[in-house]
Design a protein around this motif. Structure first.
Motif, PDB file in Angstrom:
ATOM      1  N   ARG A  10       4.603  48.387 -51.532  1.00 13.78           N
ATOM      2  CA  ARG A  10       6.013  48.033 -51.651  1.00 13.78           C
ATOM      3  C   ARG A  10       6.774  49.090 -52.442  1.00 13.78           C
ATOM      4  NH1 ARG A  10       6.815  41.550 -52.786  1.00 13.78           N
ATOM      5  NH2 ARG A  10       6.357  40.838 -50.662  1.00 13.78           N
ATOM      6  N   ARG A  11       6.179  49.554 -53.498  1.00 12.34           N
ATOM      7  CA  ARG A  11       6.842  50.574 -54.299  1.00 12.34           C
ATOM      8  C   ARG A  11       7.048  51.849 -53.485  1.00 12.34           C
ATOM      9  NH1 ARG A  11       7.656  51.347 -59.823  1.00 12.34           N
ATOM     10  NH2 ARG A  11       7.768  53.528 -60.487  1.00 12.34           N
ATOM     11  N   ALA A  12       6.048  52.208 -52.674  1.00 12.09           N
ATOM     12  CA  ALA A  12       6.169  53.387 -51.813  1.00 12.09           C
ATOM     13  C   ALA A  12       7.269  53.179 -50.772  1.00 12.09           C
ATOM     14  CB  ALA A  12       4.841  53.673 -51.133  1.00 12.09           C
ATOM     15  N   LEU A  13       7.369  51.964 -50.237  1.00 11.51           N
ATOM     16  CA  LEU A  13       8.419  51.644 -49.260  1.00 11.51           C
ATOM     17  C   LEU A  13       9.796  51.818 -49.886  1.00 11.51           C
ATOM     18  CD1 LEU A  13       9.262  50.336 -46.477  1.00 11.51           C
ATOM     19  CD2 LEU A  13       9.197  48.149 -47.675  1.00 11.51           C
ATOM     20  N   ILE A  14       9.957  51.285 -51.086  1.00 10.52           N
ATOM     21  CA  ILE A  14      11.242  51.377 -51.776  1.00 10.52           C
ATOM     22  C   ILE A  14      11.536  52.816 -52.157  1.00 10.52           C
ATOM     23  CG2 ILE A  14      12.483  50.683 -53.856  1.00 10.52           C
ATOM     24  CD1 ILE A  14      10.889  48.019 -53.691  1.00 10.52           C
ATOM     25  N   ALA A  15      10.504  53.544 -52.606  1.00 12.46           N
ATOM     26  CA  ALA A  15      10.696  54.948 -52.966  1.00 12.46           C
ATOM     27  C   ALA A  15      11.149  55.766 -51.767  1.00 12.46           C
ATOM     28  CB  ALA A  15       9.400  55.517 -53.535  1.00 12.46           C
ATOM     29  N   ALA A  22      19.351  59.036 -50.969  1.00 10.87           N
ATOM     30  CA  ALA A  22      19.775  60.161 -51.804  1.00 10.87           C
ATOM     31  C   ALA A  22      19.970  61.429 -50.983  1.00 10.87           C
ATOM     32  CB  ALA A  22      18.756  60.399 -52.909  1.00 10.87           C
ATOM     33  N   ALA A  23      19.052  61.692 -50.046  1.00 11.30           N
ATOM     34  CA  ALA A  23      19.128  62.915 -49.252  1.00 11.30           C
ATOM     35  C   ALA A  23      20.267  62.867 -48.237  1.00 11.30           C
ATOM     36  CB  ALA A  23      17.801  63.149 -48.533  1.00 11.30           C
ATOM     37  N   GLU A  24      20.534  61.680 -47.677  1.00 11.79           N
ATOM     38  CA  GLU A  24      21.533  61.565 -46.612  1.00 11.79           C
ATOM     39  C   GLU A  24      22.938  61.310 -47.133  1.00 11.79           C
ATOM     40  OE1 GLU A  24      20.028  58.466 -44.131  1.00 11.79           O
ATOM     41  OE2 GLU A  24      18.211  59.578 -43.571  1.00 11.79           O
ATOM     42  N   GLN A  25      23.051  60.572 -48.254  1.00  9.22           N
ATOM     43  CA  GLN A  25      24.378  60.168 -48.732  1.00  9.22           C
ATOM     44  C   GLN A  25      24.714  60.702 -50.113  1.00  9.22           C
ATOM     45  OE1 GLN A  25      25.102  55.905 -48.162  1.00  9.22           O
ATOM     46  NE2 GLN A  25      23.294  55.797 -46.857  1.00  9.22           N
ATOM     47  N   GLY A  26      23.736  61.351 -50.765  1.00  8.09           N
ATOM     48  CA  GLY A  26      23.973  61.844 -52.118  1.00  8.09           C
ATOM     49  C   GLY A  26      23.454  60.860 -53.145  1.00  8.09           C
ATOM     50  N   LEU A  27      23.086  61.390 -54.282  1.00  7.61           N
ATOM     51  CA  LEU A  27      22.495  60.550 -55.316  1.00  7.61           C
ATOM     52  C   LEU A  27      23.486  59.525 -55.843  1.00  7.61           C
ATOM     53  CD1 LEU A  27      19.623  60.578 -56.499  1.00  7.61           C
ATOM     54  CD2 LEU A  27      20.533  61.779 -58.468  1.00  7.61           C
ATOM     55  N   GLU A  28      24.773  59.834 -55.772  1.00  5.82           N
ATOM     56  CA  GLU A  28      25.774  58.885 -56.257  1.00  5.82           C
ATOM     57  C   GLU A  28      25.801  57.605 -55.415  1.00  5.82           C
ATOM     58  OE1 GLU A  28      27.611  61.664 -53.305  1.00  5.82           O
ATOM     59  OE2 GLU A  28      26.372  61.873 -55.094  1.00  5.82           O
ATOM     60  N   ALA A  29      25.274  57.678 -54.185  1.00  2.81           N
ATOM     61  CA  ALA A  29      25.241  56.493 -53.323  1.00  2.81           C
ATOM     62  C   ALA A  29      24.039  55.603 -53.604  1.00  2.81           C
ATOM     63  CB  ALA A  29      25.233  56.916 -51.849  1.00  2.81           C
ATOM     64  N   VAL A  30      23.110  56.069 -54.423  1.00  2.00           N
ATOM     65  CA  VAL A  30      21.912  55.288 -54.703  1.00  2.00           C
ATOM     66  C   VAL A  30      22.275  54.103 -55.584  1.00  2.00           C
ATOM     67  CG1 VAL A  30      19.681  55.290 -55.873  1.00  2.00           C
ATOM     68  CG2 VAL A  30      20.332  57.217 -54.446  1.00  2.00           C
ATOM     69  N   SER A  31      22.004  52.915 -55.103  1.00  2.64           N
ATOM     70  CA  SER A  31      22.209  51.688 -55.861  1.00  2.64           C
ATOM     71  C   SER A  31      21.143  50.704 -55.422  1.00  2.64           C
ATOM     72  CB  SER A  31      23.599  51.092 -55.599  1.00  2.64           C
ATOM     73  OG  SER A  31      23.703  50.658 -54.245  1.00  2.64           O
ATOM     74  N   LEU A  32      20.959  49.637 -56.178  1.00  2.00           N
ATOM     75  CA  LEU A  32      19.977  48.623 -55.795  1.00  2.00           C
ATOM     76  C   LEU A  32      20.290  48.095 -54.406  1.00  2.00           C
ATOM     77  CD1 LEU A  32      19.710  46.624 -59.154  1.00  2.00           C
ATOM     78  CD2 LEU A  32      18.082  48.274 -58.241  1.00  2.00           C
ATOM     79  N   ARG A  33      21.578  47.852 -54.130  1.00  2.00           N
ATOM     80  CA  ARG A  33      21.965  47.268 -52.837  1.00  2.00           C
ATOM     81  C   ARG A  33      21.698  48.234 -51.690  1.00  2.00           C
ATOM     82  NH1 ARG A  33      26.717  47.581 -50.148  1.00  2.00           N
ATOM     83  NH2 ARG A  33      27.755  48.533 -51.938  1.00  2.00           N
ATOM     84  N   HIS A  34      22.077  49.507 -51.864  1.00  2.00           N
ATOM     85  CA  HIS A  34      21.884  50.478 -50.778  1.00  2.00           C
ATOM     86  C   HIS A  34      20.399  50.743 -50.511  1.00  2.00           C
ATOM     87  CE1 HIS A  34      26.167  52.132 -51.587  1.00  2.00           C
ATOM     88  NE2 HIS A  34      26.185  51.280 -50.582  1.00  2.00           N
ATOM     89  N   VAL A  35      19.624  50.857 -51.574  1.00  2.00           N
ATOM     90  CA  VAL A  35      18.191  51.113 -51.400  1.00  2.00           C
ATOM     91  C   VAL A  35      17.523  49.911 -50.755  1.00  2.00           C
ATOM     92  CG1 VAL A  35      16.019  51.514 -52.613  1.00  2.00           C
ATOM     93  CG2 VAL A  35      18.074  52.777 -53.275  1.00  2.00           C
ATOM     94  N   ALA A  36      17.920  48.701 -51.153  1.00  2.00           N
ATOM     95  CA  ALA A  36      17.343  47.495 -50.558  1.00  2.00           C
ATOM     96  C   ALA A  36      17.640  47.440 -49.064  1.00  2.00           C
ATOM     97  CB  ALA A  36      17.893  46.257 -51.254  1.00  2.00           C
ATOM     98  N   ALA A  37      18.880  47.777 -48.694  1.00  2.00           N
ATOM     99  CA  ALA A  37      19.247  47.752 -47.270  1.00  2.00           C
ATOM    100  C   ALA A  37      18.435  48.776 -46.496  1.00  2.00           C
ATOM    101  CB  ALA A  37      20.739  48.021 -47.117  1.00  2.00           C
ATOM    102  N   ALA A  38      18.269  49.968 -47.051  1.00  2.00           N
ATOM    103  CA  ALA A  38      17.502  51.021 -46.368  1.00  2.00           C
ATOM    104  C   ALA A  38      16.032  50.645 -46.240  1.00  2.00           C
ATOM    105  CB  ALA A  38      17.642  52.343 -47.122  1.00  2.00           C
ATOM    106  N   GLY A  40      14.951  47.488 -46.090  1.00  2.00           N
ATOM    107  CA  GLY A  40      14.813  46.225 -45.377  1.00  2.00           C
ATOM    108  C   GLY A  40      14.258  45.112 -46.248  1.00  2.00           C
ATOM    109  N   VAL A  41      14.580  45.160 -47.548  1.00  2.00           N
ATOM    110  CA  VAL A  41      14.114  44.128 -48.485  1.00  2.00           C
ATOM    111  C   VAL A  41      15.316  43.609 -49.261  1.00  2.00           C
ATOM    112  CG1 VAL A  41      11.841  45.196 -48.679  1.00  2.00           C
ATOM    113  CG2 VAL A  41      13.632  45.801 -50.318  1.00  2.00           C
ATOM    114  N   SER A  42      15.091  42.637 -50.112  1.00  2.00           N
ATOM    115  CA  SER A  42      16.173  42.063 -50.901  1.00  2.00           C
ATOM    116  C   SER A  42      16.449  42.911 -52.141  1.00  2.00           C
ATOM    117  CB  SER A  42      15.807  40.646 -51.345  1.00  2.00           C
ATOM    118  OG  SER A  42      14.761  40.682 -52.304  1.00  2.00           O
ATOM    119  N   PRO A  43      17.712  42.900 -52.623  1.00  2.00           N
ATOM    120  CA  PRO A  43      18.007  43.606 -53.879  1.00  2.00           C
ATOM    121  C   PRO A  43      17.132  43.128 -55.037  1.00  2.00           C
ATOM    122  CG  PRO A  43      20.040  43.036 -52.756  1.00  2.00           C
ATOM    123  CD  PRO A  43      18.931  42.345 -52.007  1.00  2.00           C
ATOM    124  N   GLY A  44      16.791  41.844 -55.023  1.00  2.00           N
ATOM    125  CA  GLY A  44      15.936  41.316 -56.076  1.00  2.00           C
ATOM    126  C   GLY A  44      14.568  41.981 -56.096  1.00  2.00           C
TER     127      GLY A  44
END
Length: 218
Positions: A10-15, A22-38, A40-44
């Motif tokens: 799971r950690r590898a999936l999230i990583a 980060a590579a496609e949208q820039g590091l400023e776009a990295v957030s719990l919500r955006h990473v969770a969507a990418a 396919g898991v919940s923000p929690g």
């Protein structure tokens, strides 16, 4: 029976999702919500592994560092068992330049992270040990391999600072499209010439010595 959770998977999936964002949208776009969507898991679930955004940023840079270390290790191993100090540094620093798409993606993450840490001293502090270790390694190789050190023309620590600064500056300009890869490599070689002296073939050409000559045209 309760389902077993593979935390490493799971950690590898999230990583992986974090690095894609980060590579496609820039590091400023990295957030719990955006990473969770990418991922396919919940923000929690993301928050279970990374409690804060700073932790996510630090982990992103750690992933880039691991990839760079693997590239450098392969490049150095290709030189043989006992590479000359100059050849070792050239191979290592060339691998750290963003000369292909994979390295450009990682380079964008690393550059954005450095900007992120510029206003977060506590996060930047995590890098100080790695920076000092890299600087010491480069200085040691210069001290061991440069004939210009013995007569005082090159100070290993100052030369190491300059060499790493040149490499990082070239990386920024290559990422921005200002320099093509071949220009960056030529500039890196020129800086190594200043530290180690020109390589034998180049020195022979400059002296008009034993380098092979082109046949005269008839």
């Amino acid at each position: 029976m309760p389902k077993r959770v593979d935390h490493l998977q799971r950690r590898a999936l999230i990583a992986d999702a974090l690095m894609r964002v980060a590579a496609e949208q820039g590091l400023e776009a990295v957030s719990l919500r955006h990473v969770a969507a990418a991922a396919g898991v919940s923000p929690g679930m993301v928050q279970h592994y990374f409690r804060t955004r700073d932790e996510m940023m630090t982990f992103a840079l750690a992933v880039v560092s691991e990839r760079n270390e693997a590239r450098v290790r392969r490049a150095v191993e290709a030189l043989g068992a006992t590479p000359a100090p100059r050849a070792l540094l050239r191979a290592m620093l060339a691998e750290l330049l963003p000369l292909d798409e994979e390295r450009r993606a990682d380079g964008r993450v690393a550059l954005a992270f450095l900007a992120y840490t510029a206003v977060r001293p506590a996060v930047a502090a995590a890098l100080h040990g790695e920076t000092a270790a890299l600087l010491a390694f480069v200085a040691d190789r210069i001290a061991a391999g440069s004939p210009l050190v013995a007569d005082g023309r090159v100070d290993p620590e100052r030369a190491a600072v300059g060499l790493l600064a040149v490499m990082e500056g070239l990386g920024v300009h290559v990422l921005g499209g200002h320099y093509p890869p071949e220009t960056a490599l030529a500039a890196l070689d020129a800086q190594l010439d200043l530290i180690f002296g020109p390589e034998p073939a180049a020195a022979a050409v400059n002296r008009g010595g034993s380098a092979p000559r082109r046949p005269a045209r008839r």
